[in-house]
Design a protein around this motif. Structure first.
Motif, PDB file in Angstrom:
ATOM      1  N   GLY A  86       0.805  -1.216   0.000  1.00  0.00           N
ATOM      2  CA  GLY A  86       0.000   0.000   0.000  1.00  0.00           C
ATOM      3  C   GLY A  86       0.836   1.263   0.000  1.00  0.00           C
ATOM      4  N   GLY A  87       0.143   2.392  -0.069  1.00  0.00           N
ATOM      5  CA  GLY A  87       0.803   3.687  -0.051  1.00  0.00           C
ATOM      6  C   GLY A  87       0.501   4.487   1.198  1.00  0.00           C
ATOM      7  N   LEU A  88      -0.357   3.963   2.069  1.00  0.00           N
ATOM      8  CA  LEU A  88      -0.740   4.650   3.299  1.00  0.00           C
ATOM      9  C   LEU A  88      -1.280   3.614   4.273  1.00  0.00           C
ATOM     10  N   LEU A  89      -0.948   3.788   5.566  1.00  0.00           N
ATOM     11  CA  LEU A  89      -1.491   2.915   6.609  1.00  0.00           C
ATOM     12  C   LEU A  89      -2.360   3.741   7.540  1.00  0.00           C
ATOM     13  N   LEU A  90      -3.596   3.286   7.748  1.00  0.00           N
ATOM     14  CA  LEU A  90      -4.476   3.837   8.770  1.00  0.00           C
ATOM     15  C   LEU A  90      -4.583   2.800   9.885  1.00  0.00           C
ATOM     16  N   ALA A  91      -4.313   3.222  11.112  1.00  0.00           N
ATOM     17  CA  ALA A  91      -4.265   2.270  12.219  1.00  0.00           C
ATOM     18  C   ALA A  91      -5.146   2.735  13.368  1.00  0.00           C
ATOM     19  N   ALA A  92      -6.047   1.851  13.810  1.00  0.00           N
ATOM     20  CA  ALA A  92      -6.825   2.088  15.024  1.00  0.00           C
ATOM     21  C   ALA A  92      -5.967   1.596  16.185  1.00  0.00           C
ATOM     22  N   TRP A  93      -5.236   2.517  16.796  1.00  0.00           N
ATOM     23  CA  TRP A  93      -4.202   2.167  17.773  1.00  0.00           C
ATOM     24  C   TRP A  93      -4.289   3.093  18.966  1.00  0.00           C
ATOM     25  N   ASP A  94      -4.300   2.515  20.175  1.00  0.00           N
ATOM     26  CA  ASP A  94      -4.380   3.314  21.397  1.00  0.00           C
ATOM     27  C   ASP A  94      -3.009   3.684  21.952  1.00  0.00           C
ATOM     28  N   GLY A  95      -1.950   3.345  21.241  1.00  0.00           N
ATOM     29  CA  GLY A  95      -0.601   3.688  21.672  1.00  0.00           C
ATOM     30  C   GLY A  95       0.064   2.644  22.534  1.00  0.00           C
ATOM     31  N   SER A  96      -0.624   1.549  22.837  1.00  0.00           N
ATOM     32  CA  SER A  96      -0.057   0.508  23.695  1.00  0.00           C
ATOM     33  C   SER A  96       0.939  -0.341  22.909  1.00  0.00           C
ATOM     34  N   PRO A  97       1.918  -0.968  23.603  1.00  0.00           N
ATOM     35  CA  PRO A  97       2.893  -1.823  22.908  1.00  0.00           C
ATOM     36  C   PRO A  97       2.259  -3.141  22.471  1.00  0.00           C
ATOM     37  N   SER A  98       2.929  -3.810  21.559  1.00  0.00           N
ATOM     38  CA  SER A  98       2.463  -5.122  21.116  1.00  0.00           C
ATOM     39  C   SER A  98       2.624  -6.139  22.241  1.00  0.00           C
ATOM     40  N   ASN A  99       1.800  -7.196  22.174  1.00  0.00           N
ATOM     41  CA  ASN A  99       1.914  -8.281  23.144  1.00  0.00           C
ATOM     42  C   ASN A  99       1.661  -9.602  22.437  1.00  0.00           C
ATOM     43  N   GLY A 100       1.406 -10.637  23.202  1.00  0.00           N
ATOM     44  CA  GLY A 100       1.227 -11.957  22.609  1.00  0.00           C
ATOM     45  C   GLY A 100      -0.025 -12.099  21.780  1.00  0.00           C
ATOM     46  N   LEU A 101      -0.958 -11.164  21.902  1.00  0.00           N
ATOM     47  CA  LEU A 101      -2.205 -11.242  21.148  1.00  0.00           C
ATOM     48  C   LEU A 101      -2.321 -10.147  20.098  1.00  0.00           C
ATOM     49  N   ASP A 102      -1.888  -8.949  20.433  1.00  0.00           N
ATOM     50  CA  ASP A 102      -2.090  -7.785  19.563  1.00  0.00           C
ATOM     51  C   ASP A 102      -0.752  -7.280  19.044  1.00  0.00           C
TER      52      ASP A 102
END
Length: 291
Positions: free
Chosen positions: A140-156
């Motif tokens: 793609g040429g752009l990423l839209l992310a629904a992100w609350d600012g939390s770090p990645s973990n084993g699920l997300d």
């Protein structure tokens, strides 16, 4: 085509250049959105797409088949008139069954989709899903992310996917409206209800779904579906695939309507028959009567 990394943040900020959005817009985000947040993200994403439309023109939106943010993005893309591409998992070239928590969302996304893109990955394996998202973002040429600012973990892995895009010079926009929160993410709320002319609509949350997908997934969702829609393409491919490639209870549907695309492909819509038992009382299980 090269692009310049530009993180516009949750407030909107700068608009990506036209070259960035002439390609696909990839959309990712948390799957465990509360029902209220799902509606907030859908509204915010639709507003973001409308702003992009004014400044850089249209571009298709691509999401990976699943519940939560992908469903919100898919609904918003459809409401905005954008082409929607849904990435579907495959195994040995055949569409694979999504996890149970994603199946109702998968059925709705495939119904909204203009194109289903088959991609080999394991939908029950986190790292495999992350790899599929990375491939989708890289195209793609752009990423839209629904992100609350939390770090990645084993699920997300939303934080990882944002970092992945930035590291490759792909513009990123964060969509996390005020009041948004994470939840169990297990229930898929019903889409917005539009009142038909001169009639009434079912209240939000009423059982209403449509299957518009292929083989195994269609079979798994059939028992949960009120209105099967069948497209018939005049193409012969090897030995072919069963229309419903999974176990389900015996059902009977009644023809409701038929329409034809400009290329001659017919689309048939069916309604589920609800058999009545002794004395005319409804059985309500959708199965054929006993012989």
């Amino acid at each position: 085509m090269s692009t310049t990394a530009r993180d516009n943040g949750a407030a909107g900020g700068q608009v990506p250049d036209r070259g960035a959005v002439s390609r696909e817009i990839a959309a990712v985000g948390h799957a465990d959105l509360s029902p209220r947040t799902l509606a907030l993200v859908e509204s915010a994403f639709q507003e973001r797409l409308e702003r992009l439309e004014r400044h850089v023109g249209p571009g298709p939106v691509t999401v990976r088949c699943g519940a939560g943010a992908p469903l919100a993005f898919g609904r918003a893309a459809s409401a905005s008139g954008r082409r929607l591409i849904v990435v579907v998992p495959t195994h040995n070239g055949v569409p694979a069954m999504p996890p149970r928590r994603d199946r109702m969302a998968a059925g709705e996304l495939l119904n909204l989709a203009d194109q289903a893109r088959l991609l080999p990955y394991e939908p029950n394996h986190r790292d495999s899903c992350v790899g599929a998202d990375e491939r989708m973002i890289a195209a793609g040429g752009l990423l839209l992310a629904a992100w609350d600012g939390s770090p990645s973990n084993g699920l997300d892995a939303t934080a990882h996917l944002v970092a992945y895009a930035r590291a490759r010079g792909i513009p990123v926009e964060i969509v996390w409206p005020a009041g948004a929160e994470r939840g169990a993410g297990e229930a898929v709320p019903a889409p917005s209800v539009a009142l038909p002319a001169g009639g009434t609509a079912e209240p939000p949350g009423a059982r209403s779904s449509r299957v518009h997908c292929r083989s195994v997934l269609a079979g798994e969702l059939l028992d949960e579906t009120d209105e099967p829609v069948v497209k018939t393409y005049p193409i012969v491919r090897g030995t072919g695939l069963p229309v419903f490639g999974a176990g389900f209870s015996v059902t009977e549907s009644a023809p409701d309507s038929v329409r034809t695309f400009e290329n001659g492909v017919p689309v048939r819509t069916y309604g589920r028959k609800r058999w009545t038992g002794a004395g005319g009382s409804p059985r309500g299980d959708g199965r054929d009567p006993a012989p």
